[in-house]
Design a protein around this motif. Sequence first.
Motif, PDB file in Angstrom:
ATOM      1  N   SER A 208      -8.919  -8.612  26.504  1.00 51.40           N
ATOM      2  CA  SER A 208      -9.349  -7.379  25.838  1.00 51.40           C
ATOM      3  C   SER A 208      -8.377  -6.921  24.757  1.00 51.40           C
ATOM      4  N   ILE A 209      -7.426  -7.761  24.404  1.00 51.34           N
ATOM      5  CA  ILE A 209      -6.428  -7.415  23.385  1.00 51.34           C
ATOM      6  C   ILE A 209      -6.798  -8.091  22.067  1.00 51.34           C
ATOM      7  N   PHE A 210      -6.879  -7.291  21.025  1.00 50.40           N
ATOM      8  CA  PHE A 210      -7.181  -7.783  19.679  1.00 50.40           C
ATOM      9  C   PHE A 210      -5.946  -7.534  18.808  1.00 50.40           C
ATOM     10  N   SER A 211      -5.352  -8.606  18.329  1.00 49.41           N
ATOM     11  CA  SER A 211      -4.077  -8.527  17.609  1.00 49.41           C
ATOM     12  C   SER A 211      -4.295  -8.184  16.145  1.00 49.41           C
ATOM     13  N   GLY A 212      -3.507  -7.252  15.644  1.00 50.30           N
ATOM     14  CA  GLY A 212      -3.557  -6.895  14.227  1.00 50.30           C
ATOM     15  C   GLY A 212      -2.831  -7.924  13.383  1.00 50.30           C
ATOM     16  N   CYS A 213      -3.550  -8.564  12.486  1.00 47.75           N
ATOM     17  CA  CYS A 213      -2.958  -9.644  11.689  1.00 47.75           C
ATOM     18  C   CYS A 213      -1.957  -9.128  10.653  1.00 47.75           C
ATOM     19  N   HIS A 214      -2.067  -7.872  10.262  1.00 49.08           N
ATOM     20  CA  HIS A 214      -1.169  -7.331   9.249  1.00 49.08           C
ATOM     21  C   HIS A 214       0.279  -7.250   9.732  1.00 49.08           C
ATOM     22  N   LYS A 215       0.481  -7.258  11.053  1.00 48.58           N
ATOM     23  CA  LYS A 215       1.819  -7.075  11.610  1.00 48.58           C
ATOM     24  C   LYS A 215       2.745  -8.255  11.345  1.00 48.58           C
ATOM     25  N   VAL A 216       2.180  -9.418  11.026  1.00 50.90           N
ATOM     26  CA  VAL A 216       3.019 -10.606  10.825  1.00 50.90           C
ATOM     27  C   VAL A 216       3.353 -10.836   9.355  1.00 50.90           C
ATOM     28  N   TYR A 217       2.983  -9.906   8.480  1.00 55.47           N
ATOM     29  CA  TYR A 217       3.295 -10.028   7.057  1.00 55.47           C
ATOM     30  C   TYR A 217       4.343  -8.994   6.683  1.00 55.47           C
ATOM     31  N   THR A 218       5.229  -9.352   5.776  1.00 53.55           N
ATOM     32  CA  THR A 218       6.321  -8.453   5.372  1.00 53.55           C
ATOM     33  C   THR A 218       6.120  -7.884   3.977  1.00 53.55           C
ATOM     34  N   THR A 219       5.122  -8.362   3.268  1.00 54.84           N
ATOM     35  CA  THR A 219       4.909  -7.912   1.899  1.00 54.84           C
ATOM     36  C   THR A 219       4.171  -6.576   1.869  1.00 54.84           C
ATOM     37  N   ALA A 220       4.136  -5.983   0.678  1.00 52.30           N
ATOM     38  CA  ALA A 220       3.516  -4.671   0.529  1.00 52.30           C
ATOM     39  C   ALA A 220       2.008  -4.722   0.761  1.00 52.30           C
ATOM     40  N   ASP A 221       1.393  -5.882   0.554  1.00 47.76           N
ATOM     41  CA  ASP A 221      -0.057  -6.013   0.729  1.00 47.76           C
ATOM     42  C   ASP A 221      -0.412  -6.622   2.084  1.00 47.76           C
ATOM     43  N   ALA A 222       0.385  -6.302   3.108  1.00 49.40           N
ATOM     44  CA  ALA A 222       0.191  -6.888   4.438  1.00 49.40           C
ATOM     45  C   ALA A 222      -1.197  -6.585   4.997  1.00 49.40           C
ATOM     46  N   THR A 223      -1.662  -5.358   4.861  1.00 49.04           N
ATOM     47  CA  THR A 223      -2.974  -4.984   5.396  1.00 49.04           C
ATOM     48  C   THR A 223      -4.090  -5.765   4.706  1.00 49.04           C
ATOM     49  N   THR A 224      -3.988  -5.895   3.402  1.00 54.53           N
ATOM     50  CA  THR A 224      -5.001  -6.644   2.643  1.00 54.53           C
ATOM     51  C   THR A 224      -5.018  -8.109   3.056  1.00 54.53           C
ATOM     52  N   LEU A 225      -3.843  -8.709   3.197  1.00 54.45           N
ATOM     53  CA  LEU A 225      -3.767 -10.113   3.602  1.00 54.45           C
ATOM     54  C   LEU A 225      -4.363 -10.317   4.987  1.00 54.45           C
ATOM     55  N   GLY A 226      -4.090  -9.383   5.889  1.00 51.24           N
ATOM     56  CA  GLY A 226      -4.639  -9.477   7.232  1.00 51.24           C
ATOM     57  C   GLY A 226      -6.158  -9.488   7.230  1.00 51.24           C
ATOM     58  N   LYS A 227      -6.753  -8.642   6.430  1.00 52.63           N
ATOM     59  CA  LYS A 227      -8.221  -8.568   6.368  1.00 52.63           C
ATOM     60  C   LYS A 227      -8.823  -9.773   5.652  1.00 52.63           C
ATOM     61  N   GLN A 228      -8.088 -10.341   4.735  1.00 50.90           N
ATOM     62  CA  GLN A 228      -8.603 -11.501   4.004  1.00 50.90           C
ATOM     63  C   GLN A 228      -8.578 -12.771   4.845  1.00 50.90           C
ATOM     64  N   ARG A 229      -7.662 -12.841   5.816  1.00 50.78           N
ATOM     65  CA  ARG A 229      -7.458 -14.089   6.551  1.00 50.78           C
ATOM     66  C   ARG A 229      -7.944 -14.044   7.996  1.00 50.78           C
ATOM     67  N   CYS A 230      -8.050 -12.878   8.576  1.00 53.30           N
ATOM     68  CA  CYS A 230      -8.551 -12.744   9.947  1.00 53.30           C
ATOM     69  C   CYS A 230      -9.925 -12.078   9.911  1.00 53.30           C
ATOM     70  N   CYS A 231     -10.943 -12.814  10.329  1.00 57.21           N
ATOM     71  CA  CYS A 231     -12.316 -12.301  10.324  1.00 57.21           C
ATOM     72  C   CYS A 231     -12.669 -11.667   8.981  1.00 57.21           C
ATOM     73  N   PRO A 232     -12.501 -12.384   7.883  1.00 54.52           N
ATOM     74  CA  PRO A 232     -12.795 -11.791   6.576  1.00 54.52           C
ATOM     75  C   PRO A 232     -14.273 -11.469   6.432  1.00 54.52           C
ATOM     76  N   MET A 233     -14.538 -10.427   5.675  1.00 51.85           N
ATOM     77  CA  MET A 233     -15.916 -10.033   5.395  1.00 51.85           C
ATOM     78  C   MET A 233     -16.279 -10.422   3.980  1.00 51.85           C
ATOM     79  N   ASN A 234     -17.553 -10.757   3.795  1.00 53.24           N
ATOM     80  CA  ASN A 234     -18.028 -11.079   2.465  1.00 53.24           C
ATOM     81  C   ASN A 234     -18.153  -9.805   1.649  1.00 53.24           C
ATOM     82  N   SER A 235     -18.346  -9.974   0.367  1.00 55.89           N
ATOM     83  CA  SER A 235     -18.293  -8.849  -0.566  1.00 55.89           C
ATOM     84  C   SER A 235     -19.323  -7.776  -0.287  1.00 55.89           C
ATOM     85  N   SER A 236     -20.412  -8.102   0.416  1.00 52.87           N
ATOM     86  CA  SER A 236     -21.471  -7.124   0.631  1.00 52.87           C
ATOM     87  C   SER A 236     -21.386  -6.466   1.992  1.00 52.87           C
TER      88      SER A 236
END
Length: 452
Positions: A94-122
């Motif tokens: 029941s644990i869902f890991s936040g992918c943004h936590k493993v990035y150190t750059t300023a765009d960590a949240t964006t990278l997490g969403k792009q690489r873990c369960c990414p959504m298409n543009s629509s």
Amino acid sequence: PHRCTKCPINTWNNKIGSTSIINCRFCSKDKTTNNIDGNTNSNQCLCKRHEYYQLDNGKCQKCPKGANCNLKDGMQLHELTPLPGYWRKNNSISIFSGCHKVYTTADATTLGKQRCCPMNSSSTVSHETNVVTSINQKDGNNTQVSICNRPIQNSSDEQCKIGYGGVVCRACTFNYVLVGDTCEHCHGGASIYSAFFGIFVFFFPIFFILLIYLTKMNDNLSTATVGANTAATKERNAKVFGQIKIIINFLQIVTSISTVFHTSIPWPENFLLITKPFDGLFNLNLINYLSLISCSMSVNYHHQFIVHISIPLICIFLIMIAYVLSNTIQIIQKKKRIHANKTMIGGHLEEKEKEEMKSDENYNYVVNKKRRRSATIKVSILVMLMLYPGLATKTFSMFRCEHVEGVSNLYLIADYSVQCNSDEHQLYIGLAILYLLLYLIGVSNRINRIFL
């Protein structure tokens, strides 16, 4: 005759022949009948979507952070899927890991969403209700949703963008390598031999520049020209040399500090934007730049460590070759000058003149050799000091592991494809300890005592 009465929505009654809604029993507040009336069993009261999921015993559990619980009422644990930016090891936890936590750059949240369960543009995400909503295109025929629109079938890598995989999608899959901070396709993968070849190619121009510099010291000298190099000049050169070392060391520390302390200090985004691009430059993390030339040089962290701890030996080897070649060139030039002088004078020299000529040439050779030796030592020290912070960071990073939420193993922060408790990594730990004692403490301490 009395007619049976249907129980309203969100109620139920299992008594046969009931004619009044008074006998209907309400579902608990965390359950619903999904707008269906006439329910005759408590099992028809299901845990509300969006907010809860349903346990095997029928009880409701809060929807975990990062989970999508909106598919239907009464969702089971194995039916939950991650929201964009989250990752799940398997369907039974029941644990869902936040992918943004493993990035150190300023765009960590964006990278997490792009690489873990990414959504298409629509597709859009409602963070208030943890709901994933699909939006139809104008033509009404094209609906796109997250790639995690169903539970894991075979592998957790199904949740990752193409080319990414492993824990929280932080590693690269087969035939993909990490170039910069992006997994790029590389047929055949990377090779440590290619990395070593790239290192030699990088240092060869520096070797030739040093060889030319040392060779230029082969000019004829006299006692007067040597005396011109006064103590004041030597002291000024020593100060400049020391200031250069201080500036380089300062830049190395500033650019690497956010990497070393990325989990404990919330660095400002502007600071990361300025320092991150120069980390590899000032700390000579050459693999980062060589991988831009050829993906075959983008090896994993274990092989990077082997390559980087070999750089001091490669540099000293090339510096010593340049020193020996410059001495050899001076010997050849010395013989040519003696021969040219004999030819010009016609060989009619007194023994005393021959001895003076030979003495002058020997004097020039000894003085120039000392000058080259001094320059070689300074270059060697400068190279060692420039390499020291980067090599120290590489070595200590071998010990830096972290726990990823929802996963039992520890993973190397520098390379999430490496499990810290694996036998292979323990071997590299032993190598890092040996290198720490021999070079980072032993050799560097010796250099400080002798030359600094």
